[in-house]
Design an enzyme around this catalytic site. Sequence first.
Site, PDB file in Angstrom:
ATOM      1  N   ARG A 130      34.001 -23.044  -3.338  1.00 24.09           N
ATOM      2  CA  ARG A 130      33.821 -21.605  -3.138  1.00 24.09           C
ATOM      3  C   ARG A 130      32.720 -21.132  -4.084  1.00 24.09           C
ATOM      4  O   ARG A 130      32.511 -21.732  -5.147  1.00 24.09           O
ATOM      5  CB  ARG A 130      35.123 -20.851  -3.434  1.00 24.09           C
ATOM      6  CG  ARG A 130      36.313 -21.311  -2.607  1.00 24.09           C
ATOM      7  CD  ARG A 130      37.594 -20.644  -3.088  1.00 24.09           C
ATOM      8  NE  ARG A 130      38.769 -21.069  -2.302  1.00 24.09           N
ATOM      9  CZ  ARG A 130      39.558 -22.080  -2.610  1.00 24.09           C
ATOM     10  NH1 ARG A 130      39.300 -22.800  -3.706  1.00 24.09           N
ATOM     11  NH2 ARG A 130      40.591 -22.400  -1.854  1.00 24.09           N
ATOM     12  N   LYS A 160      41.615 -21.290  -6.738  1.00 26.37           N
ATOM     13  CA  LYS A 160      42.549 -20.168  -6.736  1.00 26.37           C
ATOM     14  C   LYS A 160      43.794 -20.505  -7.547  1.00 26.37           C
ATOM     15  O   LYS A 160      44.257 -21.647  -7.535  1.00 26.37           O
ATOM     16  CB  LYS A 160      42.953 -19.824  -5.296  1.00 26.37           C
ATOM     17  CG  LYS A 160      41.815 -19.248  -4.457  1.00 26.37           C
ATOM     18  CD  LYS A 160      42.307 -18.922  -3.062  1.00 26.37           C
ATOM     19  CE  LYS A 160      41.212 -18.283  -2.222  1.00 26.37           C
ATOM     20  NZ  LYS A 160      41.670 -17.972  -0.851  1.00 26.37           N
ATOM     21  N   HIS A 235      30.735 -18.982   2.033  1.00 28.19           N
ATOM     22  CA  HIS A 235      31.884 -19.717   2.571  1.00 28.19           C
ATOM     23  C   HIS A 235      31.514 -20.566   3.783  1.00 28.19           C
ATOM     24  O   HIS A 235      32.233 -21.517   4.118  1.00 28.19           O
ATOM     25  CB  HIS A 235      33.001 -18.731   2.939  1.00 28.19           C
ATOM     26  CG  HIS A 235      34.344 -19.175   2.466  1.00 28.19           C
ATOM     27  ND1 HIS A 235      34.664 -19.337   1.128  1.00 28.19           N
ATOM     28  CD2 HIS A 235      35.467 -19.521   3.144  1.00 28.19           C
ATOM     29  CE1 HIS A 235      35.916 -19.743   1.016  1.00 28.19           C
ATOM     30  NE2 HIS A 235      36.425 -19.871   2.216  1.00 28.19           N
ATOM     31  N   ARG A 238      31.235 -24.114   2.904  1.00 28.55           N
ATOM     32  CA  ARG A 238      32.554 -24.766   2.775  1.00 28.55           C
ATOM     33  C   ARG A 238      33.086 -25.170   4.151  1.00 28.55           C
ATOM     34  O   ARG A 238      33.581 -26.285   4.337  1.00 28.55           O
ATOM     35  CB  ARG A 238      33.510 -23.783   2.086  1.00 28.55           C
ATOM     36  CG  ARG A 238      34.907 -24.313   1.784  1.00 28.55           C
ATOM     37  CD  ARG A 238      35.629 -23.300   0.896  1.00 28.55           C
ATOM     38  NE  ARG A 238      37.064 -23.510   0.823  1.00 28.55           N
ATOM     39  CZ  ARG A 238      37.660 -24.340  -0.025  1.00 28.55           C
ATOM     40  NH1 ARG A 238      36.924 -25.080  -0.848  1.00 28.55           N
ATOM     41  NH2 ARG A 238      38.971 -24.461  -0.063  1.00 28.55           N
ATOM     42  N   HIS A 261      43.180 -27.347  -0.623  1.00 27.11           N
ATOM     43  CA  HIS A 261      44.179 -26.633   0.178  1.00 27.11           C
ATOM     44  C   HIS A 261      45.579 -27.071  -0.242  1.00 27.11           C
ATOM     45  O   HIS A 261      45.842 -28.266  -0.375  1.00 27.11           O
ATOM     46  CB  HIS A 261      43.996 -26.938   1.667  1.00 27.11           C
ATOM     47  CG  HIS A 261      42.804 -26.266   2.269  1.00 27.11           C
ATOM     48  ND1 HIS A 261      42.191 -26.702   3.432  1.00 27.11           N
ATOM     49  CD2 HIS A 261      42.111 -25.157   1.884  1.00 27.11           C
ATOM     50  CE1 HIS A 261      41.182 -25.908   3.716  1.00 27.11           C
ATOM     51  NE2 HIS A 261      41.104 -24.972   2.802  1.00 27.11           N
ATOM     52  N   TYR A 270      40.025 -27.043  10.925  1.00 26.48           N
ATOM     53  CA  TYR A 270      38.679 -27.598  11.063  1.00 26.48           C
ATOM     54  C   TYR A 270      38.589 -28.681  12.134  1.00 26.48           C
ATOM     55  O   TYR A 270      37.512 -29.004  12.598  1.00 26.48           O
ATOM     56  CB  TYR A 270      38.180 -28.153   9.725  1.00 26.48           C
ATOM     57  CG  TYR A 270      38.000 -27.069   8.692  1.00 26.48           C
ATOM     58  CD1 TYR A 270      36.937 -26.176   8.760  1.00 26.48           C
ATOM     59  CD2 TYR A 270      38.913 -26.910   7.648  1.00 26.48           C
ATOM     60  CE1 TYR A 270      36.767 -25.171   7.831  1.00 26.48           C
ATOM     61  CE2 TYR A 270      38.761 -25.903   6.708  1.00 26.48           C
ATOM     62  CZ  TYR A 270      37.684 -25.043   6.816  1.00 26.48           C
ATOM     63  OH  TYR A 270      37.525 -24.030   5.887  1.00 26.48           O
TER      64      TYR A 270
END
Length: 278
Positions: A130, A160, A235, A238, A261, A270
């Site tokens: 990110r 995150k 993004h 990514r 993730h 994806y």
Amino acid sequence: RGLSSNSISAYRRDLAKYSDFLVKEKLDFESLTENEIISFEVWLKGLGMAVTSINRNVSALKSFYKYLAQEFSTTNPVSTVASSKVPRRLPKALTIKEITSLIDSTKREGDPISLRDHAIIELLYGTGARVSEIVGVDINDFAQSDIEGNPITTLKLRGKGSKERIVPLGSFAKSALDEYLVRIRPNLLTKGKSAKVETALFLNQRGSRLSRQSAWQMISDAADATGLSGKVSPHVFRHSYATHLLDGGADIRVVQELLGHASVTTTQIYTLITIDKV
């Protein structure tokens, strides 16, 4: 809760909007019902906000009132409010040709700072990070290791919720990074006013850490230069990283770890992107 500074800033902005609404409607936040919360959603819609943004505002209120209920036994008017349905959209990935043209556009003849911009885009695409993770990288977050006789450079990223992960660097990203570190960063470092040495990897023209907004602007300029205006955000690199890895035969669990993730179901989106994959 271990949230990033960006998340905290976003929640603060959401609660400021809520405060504006309460003042405008002359309401007391301790004696509201679900009807007033729905009125707040309608008010936000009147400001032209998207459904996703309105949902985030409601999510901020849920956290806020949950905290108030625990600490001060305040009634919670948001407990039964459901988020609005959002159409499920596939993430937008660029083609390899589009990615290549973006990367090439950042190397401008006679503009030394372009080597920094080039390294940032190579890292965004080469690690799937990110933009907040890239601008947060420090100079000592790189490590060298040897796997079966092959030298590997790895990068530590802080994602995150303060979660850390290690990702490998490809040869293109490493080459661009080496060029920036040797030719540009030492000069930028001398412009810093701080007495301490700046630990940030990417520096601005004043010798301090590059901001997320500046990185955004640089990527926007690259998109304009390649005729991709409106299609590119940090993004997107990514999304493209994940899509191209899966199209190239990478295991979905590996891609999950590289992207950071928590659940593989997030990564599975994806696998639906390209008709080639189908």
